[in-house]
Design a protein around this motif. Structure first.
Motif, PDB file in Angstrom:
ATOM      1  N   LYS A  37       0.851  -1.190   0.000  1.00  0.00           N
ATOM      2  CA  LYS A  37       0.000   0.000   0.000  1.00  0.00           C
ATOM      3  C   LYS A  37       0.882   1.233   0.000  1.00  0.00           C
ATOM      4  O   LYS A  37       2.057   1.180   0.348  1.00  0.00           O
ATOM      5  N   ILE A  38       0.288   2.331  -0.413  1.00  0.00           N
ATOM      6  CA  ILE A  38       1.003   3.605  -0.418  1.00  0.00           C
ATOM      7  C   ILE A  38       0.832   4.255   0.953  1.00  0.00           C
ATOM      8  O   ILE A  38      -0.293   4.433   1.416  1.00  0.00           O
ATOM      9  N   ASP A  39       1.953   4.566   1.574  1.00  0.00           N
ATOM     10  CA  ASP A  39       1.956   5.296   2.838  1.00  0.00           C
ATOM     11  C   ASP A  39       2.192   6.766   2.484  1.00  0.00           C
ATOM     12  O   ASP A  39       3.308   7.150   2.147  1.00  0.00           O
ATOM     13  N   GLU A  40       1.122   7.542   2.511  1.00  0.00           N
ATOM     14  CA  GLU A  40       1.231   8.947   2.076  1.00  0.00           C
ATOM     15  C   GLU A  40       2.106   9.777   2.996  1.00  0.00           C
ATOM     16  O   GLU A  40       2.749  10.725   2.564  1.00  0.00           O
ATOM     17  N   LYS A  41       2.161   9.444   4.283  1.00  0.00           N
ATOM     18  CA  LYS A  41       2.996  10.208   5.217  1.00  0.00           C
ATOM     19  C   LYS A  41       4.475  10.014   4.903  1.00  0.00           C
ATOM     20  O   LYS A  41       5.269  10.923   5.000  1.00  0.00           O
ATOM     21  N   LYS A  42       4.838   8.786   4.501  1.00  0.00           N
ATOM     22  CA  LYS A  42       6.241   8.501   4.177  1.00  0.00           C
ATOM     23  C   LYS A  42       6.548   8.716   2.696  1.00  0.00           C
ATOM     24  O   LYS A  42       7.689   8.623   2.278  1.00  0.00           O
ATOM     25  N   ASN A  43       5.504   8.923   1.887  1.00  0.00           N
ATOM     26  CA  ASN A  43       5.673   9.067   0.439  1.00  0.00           C
ATOM     27  C   ASN A  43       6.345   7.855  -0.190  1.00  0.00           C
ATOM     28  O   ASN A  43       7.218   7.991  -1.044  1.00  0.00           O
ATOM     29  N   GLU A  44       5.946   6.658   0.260  1.00  0.00           N
ATOM     30  CA  GLU A  44       6.529   5.462  -0.341  1.00  0.00           C
ATOM     31  C   GLU A  44       5.564   4.284  -0.288  1.00  0.00           C
ATOM     32  O   GLU A  44       4.590   4.284   0.456  1.00  0.00           O
ATOM     33  N   VAL A  45       5.880   3.286  -1.113  1.00  0.00           N
ATOM     34  CA  VAL A  45       5.099   2.061  -1.159  1.00  0.00           C
ATOM     35  C   VAL A  45       5.677   1.108  -0.113  1.00  0.00           C
ATOM     36  O   VAL A  45       6.874   0.826  -0.117  1.00  0.00           O
ATOM     37  N   VAL A  46       4.809   0.631   0.779  1.00  0.00           N
ATOM     38  CA  VAL A  46       5.242  -0.235   1.876  1.00  0.00           C
ATOM     39  C   VAL A  46       4.481  -1.565   1.841  1.00  0.00           C
ATOM     40  O   VAL A  46       3.428  -1.672   1.224  1.00  0.00           O
ATOM     41  N   VAL A  47       5.026  -2.578   2.523  1.00  0.00           N
ATOM     42  CA  VAL A  47       4.369  -3.881   2.627  1.00  0.00           C
ATOM     43  C   VAL A  47       3.232  -3.770   3.627  1.00  0.00           C
ATOM     44  O   VAL A  47       3.424  -3.318   4.753  1.00  0.00           O
ATOM     45  N   GLU A  48       2.044  -4.179   3.203  1.00  0.00           N
ATOM     46  CA  GLU A  48       0.903  -4.199   4.116  1.00  0.00           C
ATOM     47  C   GLU A  48       0.708  -5.594   4.698  1.00  0.00           C
ATOM     48  O   GLU A  48       0.431  -5.753   5.868  1.00  0.00           O
ATOM     49  N   LYS A  49       0.857  -6.622   3.851  1.00  0.00           N
ATOM     50  CA  LYS A  49       0.584  -7.983   4.308  1.00  0.00           C
ATOM     51  C   LYS A  49       1.327  -8.976   3.438  1.00  0.00           C
ATOM     52  O   LYS A  49       1.520  -8.743   2.250  1.00  0.00           O
ATOM     53  N   THR A  50       1.725 -10.093   4.043  1.00  0.00           N
ATOM     54  CA  THR A  50       2.320 -11.193   3.277  1.00  0.00           C
ATOM     55  C   THR A  50       1.517 -12.453   3.565  1.00  0.00           C
ATOM     56  O   THR A  50       0.905 -12.583   4.625  1.00  0.00           O
ATOM     57  N   GLY A  51       1.528 -13.359   2.611  1.00  0.00           N
ATOM     58  CA  GLY A  51       0.854 -14.642   2.781  1.00  0.00           C
ATOM     59  C   GLY A  51       1.868 -15.756   2.628  1.00  0.00           C
ATOM     60  O   GLY A  51       2.659 -15.754   1.692  1.00  0.00           O
ATOM     61  N   GLY A  52       1.847 -16.693   3.535  1.00  0.00           N
ATOM     62  CA  GLY A  52       2.785 -17.824   3.501  1.00  0.00           C
ATOM     63  C   GLY A  52       2.560 -18.735   2.312  1.00  0.00           C
ATOM     64  O   GLY A  52       1.521 -18.667   1.649  1.00  0.00           O
ATOM     65  N   PRO A  53       3.529 -19.627   2.030  1.00  0.00           N
ATOM     66  CA  PRO A  53       3.455 -20.514   0.863  1.00  0.00           C
ATOM     67  C   PRO A  53       2.222 -21.410   0.846  1.00  0.00           C
ATOM     68  O   PRO A  53       1.760 -21.811  -0.212  1.00  0.00           O
ATOM     69  N   ALA A  54       1.660 -21.714   2.001  1.00  0.00           N
ATOM     70  CA  ALA A  54       0.499 -22.616   2.054  1.00  0.00           C
ATOM     71  C   ALA A  54      -0.829 -21.890   1.838  1.00  0.00           C
ATOM     72  O   ALA A  54      -1.867 -22.527   1.682  1.00  0.00           O
ATOM     73  N   GLU A  55      -0.794 -20.565   1.790  1.00  0.00           N
ATOM     74  CA  GLU A  55      -2.051 -19.831   1.628  1.00  0.00           C
ATOM     75  C   GLU A  55      -2.578 -19.956   0.200  1.00  0.00           C
ATOM     76  O   GLU A  55      -1.815 -20.062  -0.750  1.00  0.00           O
ATOM     77  N   SER A  56      -3.902 -19.923   0.082  1.00  0.00           N
ATOM     78  CA  SER A  56      -4.554 -20.131  -1.214  1.00  0.00           C
ATOM     79  C   SER A  56      -4.826 -18.799  -1.913  1.00  0.00           C
ATOM     80  O   SER A  56      -4.662 -17.730  -1.329  1.00  0.00           O
ATOM     81  N   TYR A  57      -5.277 -18.917  -3.161  1.00  0.00           N
ATOM     82  CA  TYR A  57      -5.649 -17.718  -3.911  1.00  0.00           C
ATOM     83  C   TYR A  57      -6.841 -17.029  -3.241  1.00  0.00           C
ATOM     84  O   TYR A  57      -6.929 -15.805  -3.230  1.00  0.00           O
ATOM     85  N   ASP A  58      -7.738 -17.815  -2.657  1.00  0.00           N
ATOM     86  CA  ASP A  58      -8.882 -17.241  -1.935  1.00  0.00           C
ATOM     87  C   ASP A  58      -8.411 -16.426  -0.721  1.00  0.00           C
ATOM     88  O   ASP A  58      -8.963 -15.372  -0.431  1.00  0.00           O
TER      89      ASP A  58
END
Length: 143
Positions: A37-58
């Motif tokens: 997501k874009i963090d407007e206060k920092k003026n940069e694109v940051v990681v919001e969330k990661t999904g582990g290898p076992a997570e599905s497309y859903d």
């Protein structure tokens, strides 16, 4: 105000952590997906969330906000008609039609610069509603 306007046209910066997290998905298969997501206060694109290898497309699609824009990368594994295991990385620009105009503009003007930072993307999808990034769409593009 002039600073903001210049920044909007050139796009946001990219946090080092965003690049390194993407590299972990790409090279080490540590993640199935990464949502940015874009963090407007920092003026940069940051990681919001990661999904582990076992997570599905859903799991991935359920993590996308219904009413705000995001960038995401998804590592799609599939088997070819020759029975070979393959993997393709998708870049998804999520911009739901119900999101704020300002958000849509910010993500649209920053996308190309951010996308260039992520080497090794195979396909790009622009989605304004969930059907445009349905698993069938991904499967079709990967083949």
């Amino acid at each position: 105000m002039a600073f903001r306007r210049a920044n909007a046209s050139s796009g946001m910066g990219v946090a080092e952590h965003s690049k390194s997290t993407y590299m972990e998905l790409q090279r080490k298969k540590v993640f199935r997906y990464v949502i940015f997501k874009i963090d407007e206060k920092k003026n940069e694109v940051v990681v919001e969330k990661t999904g582990g290898p076992a997570e599905s497309y859903d799991d991935f699609t359920a993590s996308m906000p219904e009413n705000d824009c995001r960038y995401a990368v998804y590592d799609f594994d599939f088997v070819t008609s020759e029975n070979c295991q393959k993997s393709k990385i998708f870049f998804i620009a999520w911009s739901p039609s119900v999101s704020r105009i300002r958000s849509k503009m910010l993500y649209a003007t920053s996308k190309d610069r951010f996308r260039r930072e992520l080497e090794g993307i195979h396909y790009e999808i622009q989605a304004t509603d969930p059907t445009e990034m349905d698993l069938e769409v991904i499967r079709e593009r990967a083949r």
